[in-house]
Design a protein around this motif. Structure first.
Motif, PDB file in Angstrom:
ATOM      1  N   LEU A   1      98.031  64.113  70.766  1.00  0.00           N
ATOM      2  CA  LEU A   1      99.277  64.109  71.490  1.00  0.00           C
ATOM      3  C   LEU A   1      99.762  63.222  72.662  1.00  0.00           C
ATOM      4  CD1 LEU A   1      99.744  67.845  71.033  1.00  0.00           C
ATOM      5  CD2 LEU A   1     101.271  65.818  70.112  1.00  0.00           C
ATOM      6  N   ILE A   2      98.500  63.604  73.765  1.00  0.00           N
ATOM      7  CA  ILE A   2      98.258  62.687  75.022  1.00  0.00           C
ATOM      8  C   ILE A   2      98.067  61.379  75.061  1.00  0.00           C
ATOM      9  CG2 ILE A   2      97.258  62.783  77.339  1.00  0.00           C
ATOM     10  CD1 ILE A   2      95.661  65.645  76.291  1.00  0.00           C
ATOM     11  N   ASP A   3      97.496  61.097  73.965  1.00  0.00           N
ATOM     12  CA  ASP A   3      97.377  60.096  73.625  1.00  0.00           C
ATOM     13  C   ASP A   3      98.930  59.212  73.121  1.00  0.00           C
ATOM     14  OD1 ASP A   3      95.456  57.295  73.224  1.00  0.00           O
ATOM     15  OD2 ASP A   3      96.054  57.386  71.891  1.00  0.00           O
ATOM     16  N   GLY A   4      99.245  60.044  71.902  1.00  0.00           N
ATOM     17  CA  GLY A   4     100.827  59.563  72.258  1.00  0.00           C
ATOM     18  C   GLY A   4     102.149  59.522  73.205  1.00  0.00           C
ATOM     19  N   LEU A   5     101.520  60.542  74.064  1.00  0.00           N
ATOM     20  CA  LEU A   5     102.755  60.771  75.388  1.00  0.00           C
ATOM     21  C   LEU A   5     102.190  59.090  76.217  1.00  0.00           C
ATOM     22  CD1 LEU A   5     101.940  64.278  76.264  1.00  0.00           C
ATOM     23  CD2 LEU A   5     104.686  62.606  75.587  1.00  0.00           C
ATOM     24  N   LEU A   6     100.921  58.668  76.394  1.00  0.00           N
ATOM     25  CA  LEU A   6     100.522  57.950  76.825  1.00  0.00           C
ATOM     26  C   LEU A   6     101.378  56.259  75.856  1.00  0.00           C
ATOM     27  CD1 LEU A   6      98.716  56.365  78.369  1.00  0.00           C
ATOM     28  CD2 LEU A   6      96.631  55.434  76.833  1.00  0.00           C
ATOM     29  N   SER A   7     100.930  55.915  75.173  1.00  0.00           N
ATOM     30  CA  SER A   7     101.566  55.130  73.992  1.00  0.00           C
ATOM     31  C   SER A   7     102.963  54.774  74.280  1.00  0.00           C
ATOM     32  CB  SER A   7     101.589  54.798  72.480  1.00  0.00           C
ATOM     33  OG  SER A   7      99.962  55.677  72.576  1.00  0.00           O
ATOM     34  N   GLU A   8     103.828  56.050  74.377  1.00  0.00           N
ATOM     35  CA  GLU A   8     104.860  55.797  74.035  1.00  0.00           C
ATOM     36  C   GLU A   8     105.750  55.400  75.257  1.00  0.00           C
ATOM     37  OE1 GLU A   8     107.054  56.347  71.528  1.00  0.00           O
ATOM     38  OE2 GLU A   8     108.987  56.573  72.694  1.00  0.00           O
ATOM     39  N   TYR A   9     105.072  56.808  76.762  1.00  0.00           N
ATOM     40  CA  TYR A   9     105.647  56.731  77.338  1.00  0.00           C
ATOM     41  C   TYR A   9     104.877  55.454  79.096  1.00  0.00           C
ATOM     42  CZ  TYR A   9     108.356  60.130  76.167  1.00  0.00           C
ATOM     43  OH  TYR A   9     109.144  61.106  75.141  1.00  0.00           O
ATOM     44  N   LEU A  10     104.321  55.276  78.793  1.00  0.00           N
ATOM     45  CA  LEU A  10     103.613  54.386  79.932  1.00  0.00           C
ATOM     46  C   LEU A  10     103.098  53.353  79.212  1.00  0.00           C
ATOM     47  CD1 LEU A  10     100.555  57.258  81.424  1.00  0.00           C
ATOM     48  CD2 LEU A  10     103.075  56.600  82.204  1.00  0.00           C
ATOM     49  N   GLU A  11     102.321  53.384  78.446  1.00  0.00           N
ATOM     50  CA  GLU A  11     101.509  52.246  77.920  1.00  0.00           C
ATOM     51  C   GLU A  11     102.894  50.821  77.963  1.00  0.00           C
ATOM     52  OE1 GLU A  11      99.802  51.570  74.075  1.00  0.00           O
ATOM     53  OE2 GLU A  11      99.911  49.776  73.910  1.00  0.00           O
ATOM     54  N   PRO A  12     104.463  51.280  77.779  1.00  0.00           N
ATOM     55  CA  PRO A  12     104.889  49.405  77.301  1.00  0.00           C
ATOM     56  C   PRO A  12     105.193  49.006  79.340  1.00  0.00           C
ATOM     57  CG  PRO A  12     106.174  51.458  76.442  1.00  0.00           C
ATOM     58  CD  PRO A  12     104.912  51.934  76.530  1.00  0.00           C
ATOM     59  N   THR A  13     105.234  49.666  80.206  1.00  0.00           N
ATOM     60  CA  THR A  13     105.919  49.766  81.559  1.00  0.00           C
ATOM     61  C   THR A  13     104.701  49.048  82.255  1.00  0.00           C
ATOM     62  OG1 THR A  13     104.603  52.211  82.141  1.00  0.00           O
ATOM     63  CG2 THR A  13     106.868  51.721  81.636  1.00  0.00           C
ATOM     64  N   PHE A  14     103.127  49.317  82.152  1.00  0.00           N
ATOM     65  CA  PHE A  14     102.133  48.794  81.506  1.00  0.00           C
ATOM     66  C   PHE A  14     102.351  47.479  82.004  1.00  0.00           C
ATOM     67  CE2 PHE A  14     100.151  52.874  81.895  1.00  0.00           C
ATOM     68  CZ  PHE A  14     100.882  53.086  82.456  1.00  0.00           C
ATOM     69  N   ILE A  15     103.048  46.427  82.880  1.00  0.00           N
ATOM     70  CA  ILE A  15     103.204  44.445  82.189  1.00  0.00           C
ATOM     71  C   ILE A  15     101.791  44.396  83.477  1.00  0.00           C
ATOM     72  CG2 ILE A  15     104.939  43.123  83.113  1.00  0.00           C
ATOM     73  CD1 ILE A  15     105.793  44.825  80.712  1.00  0.00           C
ATOM     74  N   GLN A  16     102.379  44.570  84.986  1.00  0.00           N
ATOM     75  CA  GLN A  16     101.399  44.447  85.759  1.00  0.00           C
ATOM     76  C   GLN A  16      99.620  44.872  85.255  1.00  0.00           C
ATOM     77  OE1 GLN A  16     101.499  41.415  87.632  1.00  0.00           O
ATOM     78  NE2 GLN A  16     103.756  41.455  87.026  1.00  0.00           N
TER      79      GLN A  16
END
Length: 512
Positions: free
Chosen positions: A376-391
């Motif tokens: 579940l936590i990993d899902g939150l990471l992929s959904e909410y954080l990963e796309p914002t980590f451009i730099q």
RNA sequence: GGGCGAGUAGCUCAAUGGCAGAGCAGUGGCCUUUUAAGCCAUUUGUUGAGAGUUCGAUCCUCUCCUCGCUCACCA
């Protein structure tokens, strides 16, 4: 190919080939006598040109080069063409006065774009100033039967403008040889890839790592959560798996006394295909005794910046419309804090899956009802954080149940010392302080066996030999894994993994 | 696996429910400093495959194939 014999272009070329043979000319001679490449011949010419004062004659240095005919401009009694070899292009010039009518006719009528020829002559400058090989003799080295996709280009204000060029991705991937033959940009990507791998090796070799090779065919797979490919050894009557990671074998080597090992090789995962996933992909993994994940984190920044500097001469890359600075230090986001900021959920307040699911439901966040807390936590990471980590960004401190090979944090057994590096909204690498406590490791394996359903193919079979190895004593160590293809995507500035894999996996084509 | 888009000459692409076109490539000719060479002439099609609707389908419908994008999956 059904059009093989119906294609008039191929027939025409075959007829030429037969005419050549009939005239006693071998279209595929075994030997050539090349003395220079296009660039070395040009370098020599420029040196002679510069060394000559005004009024002096430029010495006619005779060179022999070979390459593929990329353009032809026959003009009756003279002819221009461009020859391309592995280094570059050079214009060649033929004149009937010098080579005779017979050779001139041969060149204009029997040769085609794509043919390999060998030319001998000296370089001069044409009226327009282009350094050009004045051909005294030429021979055919290999006749081209199938016309290459046309790729004409012109030079406008120093920029190469390509006109007709091969762009169809399907043809480019299935017939990569044709793509490489006509698209210099494609060749550049794979040169860059080779340089990237060399730079990675250099970085690690300089730090006293040794490169090793471990089994690709494995009786038990592990080290990652992924479905494997299955194969079979006939003589031994034994099912084998293609490896999904190198991890468990490399760490056995730490038990054996090597302190720093790495491997660059192929992993195979029987999963979906996408712009960032290929069923077989190149992975770098290294393990370093007496290092922890913080040490590895620092080393990661240094390594990626080092490679970029070596390969591109800069740490600033353009990717997917963004300018990305790879130089250290990278942004660091503690996972709990990152998820709290993005969703308002504090995972520390939800110590089990049921509690976390409630919090997700309260906020209307969709999730897999069968997932573990870690998933579940990993899902939150992929959904909410990963796309914002451009730099470049490190996310660190992961849930224990999705990290069975990582060491728990002191005082917080539910969290492990693990980080992942993200660039351009894409996971690039994964690392942790490796678990070296054999009793804890056994407990983790068993725990995983309970949490994953029996039919979940991602649940790895228990690797007892790995536990035995660890029981002999494994030094504390930090481990690191990175997708080399993705690093190359980043450095090459391309958005699809297929652009950096020479022969990417494609669906079967039914040629009925 | 789901959704969307695409597939027409060797290549890049037009077109229309009524004889399928252009540029490039090819072929023949002219041309002794061209370079997307030029000029004249000329060849090339199972319109991805199959079925249906229609007097007639490249076009409309359905199925399949392939590619791209996207979603799902991917500790």
């Amino acid at each position: 190919m059904t059009d093989k014999d119906s294609n008039i272009l191929e027939q025409t070329r075959l007829e030429k080939l037969h005419r050549l043979r009939g005239a006693g000319i071998e279209p595929y001679p075994a030997r050539s006598q090349v003395t220079h490449s296009t660039t070395s011949a040009m370098d020599q010419f420029l040196a002679l040109e510069n060394g000559t004062e005004t009024g002096a004659e430029v010495e006619k240095a005779i060179v022999t080069l070979a390459g593929r005919l990329r353009s032809m401009r026959p003009m009756g009694k003279i002819s221009f063409a461009h020859l391309e070899d592995g280094y570059g292009r050079l214009q060649i010039f033929l004149r009937v006065n010098d080579i005779g009518q017979e050779q001139m006719d041969l060149f204009s009528h029997e040769l085609d774009l794509g043919d390999f020829i060998q030319v001998t002559g000296y370089i001069f400058r044409t009226k327009t100033g282009e350094a050009t090989l004045y051909v005294q003799s030429f021979i055919l080295l290999a006749k081209s039967i199938l016309p290459l996709p046309p790729a004409k280009d012109e030079v406008v204000d120093g920029e190469i403008v390509r006109h007709a060029t091969l762009t169809d991705p399907e043809v480019r991937y299935r017939q990569r040889y044709a793509d490489l033959a006509v698209n210099p940009d494609t060749r550049r990507i794979f040169q860059l890839r080779a340089e990237t791998v060399r730079a990675l090796r250099r970085f690690l070799d300089q730090r006293d790592f040794i490169e090793v090779e471990t089994p690709i065919l494995q009786p038990i797979y592990g080290g990652a959560a992924a479905r494997p490919f299955v194969t079979h050894h006939n003589q031994l009557k034994q099912d084998l798996f293609l490896r999904i990671s190198f991890e468990l074998y490399l760490k056995r080597l730490l038990v054996g006394g090597f302190e720093r090992v790495y491997e660059i090789g192929r992993d195979f995962r029987n999963e979906g295909v996408s712009f960032k996933h290929n069923p077989e992909f190149t992975q770098l993994e290294y393990y370093q005794a007496y290092a922890d994940y913080l040490k590895i984190m620092e080393q990661t920044e240094q390594m990626v910046a080092f490679v970029a500097q070596e390969v591109l001469g800069t740490t600033l890359v353009k990717f997917d419309g963004h300018e990305i600075e790879l130089a250290p230090p990278w942004k660091r986001v503690e996972m709990r804090q990152g998820i709290l900021d993005a969703t308002g959920i504090d995972i520390h307040l939800h110590r089990d899956a049921a509690s976390l699911k409630q919090a997700l439901e309260a906020r209307g966040i969709k999730h897999n009802p069968n997932a573990t807390r870690g998933k579940l936590i990993d899902g939150l990471l992929s959904e909410y954080l990963e796309p914002t980590f451009i730099q470049p960004t490190f996310v660190y401190n992961y849930p224990r149940d999705i990290s069975p090979l990582a060491k728990s944090m002191p005082g917080d057994p539910q969290t492990v010392e693990r980080f992942e590096g993200y660039i351009g909204g894409m996971e690039l690498c994964n690392a942790f302080t490796e678990l070296n406590d054999p009793l804890d490791q056994e407990a983790r394996f068993l725990e995983m066996g309970r949490e994953y359903a029996a039919d979940d193919e991602e649940s790895n079979p228990l690797d007892e030999d790995y536990l035995r190895a660890m029981s002999y004593g494994m030094p504390p160590n930090g481990g690191f894994g990175m997708g080399v293809d993705r690093l190359v995507m980043l450095l090459a500035g391309v958005h699809s993994i297929r652009e950096v894999i020479l022969f990417p996996h494609l669906r079967n084509r039914d040629e009925a």
